[in-house]
Design an enzyme around this catalytic site. Structure first.
Site, PDB file in Angstrom:
ATOM      1  N   ASP A  67      43.918  33.455  28.724  1.00 44.87           N
ATOM      2  CA  ASP A  67      42.557  32.931  28.635  1.00 44.87           C
ATOM      3  C   ASP A  67      41.878  33.275  27.320  1.00 44.87           C
ATOM      4  OD1 ASP A  67      42.392  35.632  29.195  1.00 44.87           O
ATOM      5  OD2 ASP A  67      41.593  35.365  31.210  1.00 44.87           O
ATOM      6  N   ASN A 136      36.703  41.528  41.404  1.00 44.10           N
ATOM      7  CA  ASN A 136      36.436  40.463  42.381  1.00 44.10           C
ATOM      8  C   ASN A 136      37.704  39.674  42.740  1.00 44.10           C
ATOM      9  OD1 ASN A 136      36.920  38.929  40.113  1.00 44.10           O
ATOM     10  ND2 ASN A 136      34.938  37.903  40.075  1.00 44.10           N
ATOM     11  N   HIS A 138      39.780  38.184  40.578  1.00 43.97           N
ATOM     12  CA  HIS A 138      40.202  37.112  39.662  1.00 43.97           C
ATOM     13  C   HIS A 138      41.484  37.484  38.937  1.00 43.97           C
ATOM     14  CE1 HIS A 138      37.629  38.563  35.945  1.00 43.97           C
ATOM     15  NE2 HIS A 138      38.796  39.161  35.980  1.00 43.97           N
ATOM     16  N   GLU A 143      38.184  32.538  38.980  1.00 43.68           N
ATOM     17  CA  GLU A 143      37.180  33.309  39.722  1.00 43.68           C
ATOM     18  C   GLU A 143      37.180  32.903  41.199  1.00 43.68           C
ATOM     19  OE1 GLU A 143      35.835  35.749  38.272  1.00 43.68           O
ATOM     20  OE2 GLU A 143      34.595  35.234  36.543  1.00 43.68           O
TER      21      GLU A 143
HETATM   22  P1  PGA Z   1      40.437  45.157  32.996  1.00 40.24           P
HETATM   23  O1  PGA Z   1      40.224  43.637  33.386  1.00 40.24           O
HETATM   24  O2  PGA Z   1      41.879  45.328  32.668  1.00 40.24           O
HETATM   25  O3  PGA Z   1      39.562  45.359  31.795  1.00 40.24           O
HETATM   26  O4  PGA Z   1      40.010  45.973  34.178  1.00 40.24           O
HETATM   27  C1  PGA Z   1      41.091  43.066  34.292  1.00 40.24           C
HETATM   28  C2  PGA Z   1      40.698  41.622  34.551  1.00 40.24           C
HETATM   29  O5  PGA Z   1      39.494  41.329  34.628  1.00 40.24           O
HETATM   30  O6  PGA Z   1      41.601  40.792  34.698  1.00 40.24           O
END
Ligand code: PGA
Length: 242
Positions: A67, A136, A138, A143
Site C-alpha cells: 500500500d 482493528n 486490517h 479496513e
Molecule cells: P504496525 O502496523 O506494524 O505499525 O503495528 C501494522 C498495520 O497497521 O498493518
C-alpha cells in the site's frame, strides 16, 4: 494456519527474515509482497544483515508493496516508498527497478490500481506475502467494512487507523485519510503468507484472528481459509490465544 510464538521481537524478526531467505533460496527470482509499519522494521534489519554477510542474494528478486498513502509524494519521509528505501532497498543488492510501491500521486488512480494488479499477475503472482495487522484487524489498508474489495483500490482510512498513523506526522491535519491498497484477492492469491505481530496492543486482535469465523469487520480473519499462512507473534501478542 501455522502459529509460531517467538520469545520476543528480536526472535520474531529473525524467524520472519528466515522464511523470506528460504523462499529466495528455493527460487532466486522470487516475487516478495512487502509491508510497512513498525512491526517489519526488525525483519528488514535482519535481511540487510544477511545480505551483507552474503547469506541471501536479492539481485533477481522482484517486490510489490501492499500500500501507499494517497497524495503523498515518493520523496516524503512518511511515504511508504521512502520507508522501503530507507529500511531495505537502499541497503541490499536489489535492482530498484524491480521494486514496486503503488504510486499515491498517479494522475489516473483507477489506471494505477488496474496496472498494479496486472503487473503482479504478469510476474506470476506473489511467492511470499508479508503482513502486519492493524489493531482493528486490517491487512494492508483493507479496513473493517461490510464488504471487502478483491483488487488494488483506493480506500478511506478509518479513524482508528488515522489515529494510529498520527504518531509519524507533526500534526493531525497532515495525516493522510486515503490510501491505495492491494485488495484481499491480491493477498489471498499469494502462494505463502506470513503475518507478524508484536506487543500487548496486538494481543486482542490476534485472538480474534483465530476465532474460526470469517468476519469482514476483521479483514485478517479471511486468512484462516488460505492454505499456507504462518502467524509469527511474540509471547505478549500471543497471550490471549485460547
Ligand atoms: P504496525 O502496523 O506494524 O505499525 O503495528 C501494522 C498495520 O497497521 O498493518
Amino acid at each position: 494456519m501455522k502459529m509460531i510464538v517467538a520469545r520476543d521481537y528480536e526472535e520474531l524478526s529473525k524467524k520472519a527474515a528466515d522464511k523470506i531467505v528460504q523462499v529466495i533460496e528455493n527460487k532466486p527470482n522470487a516475487v516478495l509482497g512487502l509491508a510497512t509499519g513498525s512491526t517489519p522494521v526488525g525483519m528488514y534489519k535482519q535481511l540487510v544483515a544477511y545480505n551483507k554477510d552474503k547469506l541471501v542474494d536479492f539481485s533477481y528478486v522482484t517486490t510489490f508493496n501492499l500500500d501507499e498513502y494517497l497524495g503523498i509524494p515518493a520523496e516524503h519521509p512518511q511515504s511508504y516508498q521512502y520507508f522501503m528505501k530507507d529500511n531495505l532497498f537502499n541497503h541490499i543488492n536489489i535492482d530498484q527497478s524491480k521494486t514496486h510501491v503503488p504510486n499515491g500521486m498517479a494522475e489516473d488512480i483507477e489506471l494505477e490500481c488496474k496496472t498494479y494488479d496486472e503487473m503482479i499477475r504478469a510476474h506470476g503472482g506473489i511467492d511470499i506475502q508479508v503482513l502486519g495487522i492493524g489493531n482493528n484487524g486490517h491487512i494492508g489498508f483493507n479496513e473493517p467494512d461490510d464488504e471487502l474489495i478483491v483488487g488494488t483500490h483506493v480506500t478511506s482510512l478509518t479513524q482508528d487507523t488515522i489515529k494510529a498513523n498520527a504518531r509519524f506526522f507533526d500534526s493531525m491535519d497532515e495525516v493522510p485519510t486515503k490510501a491505495i491498497t492491494m485488495g484481499l484477492g491480491d493477498i489471498m492469491k499469494a502462494k505463502e503468507i506470513i503475518l507478524i505481530a508484536s506487543g500487548e496492543a496486538k494481543a486482542d486482535i490476534i485472538s480474534k484472528l483465530l476465532a474460526g469465523k470469517i468476519d469482514t469487520q476483521v479483514p485478517a480473519s479471511l486468512l484462516q481459509v488460505h492454505p499456507n499462512v504462518t502467524v509469527i507473534v511474540d509471547e505478549v501478542a500471543a497471550k490471549l490465544i485460547k
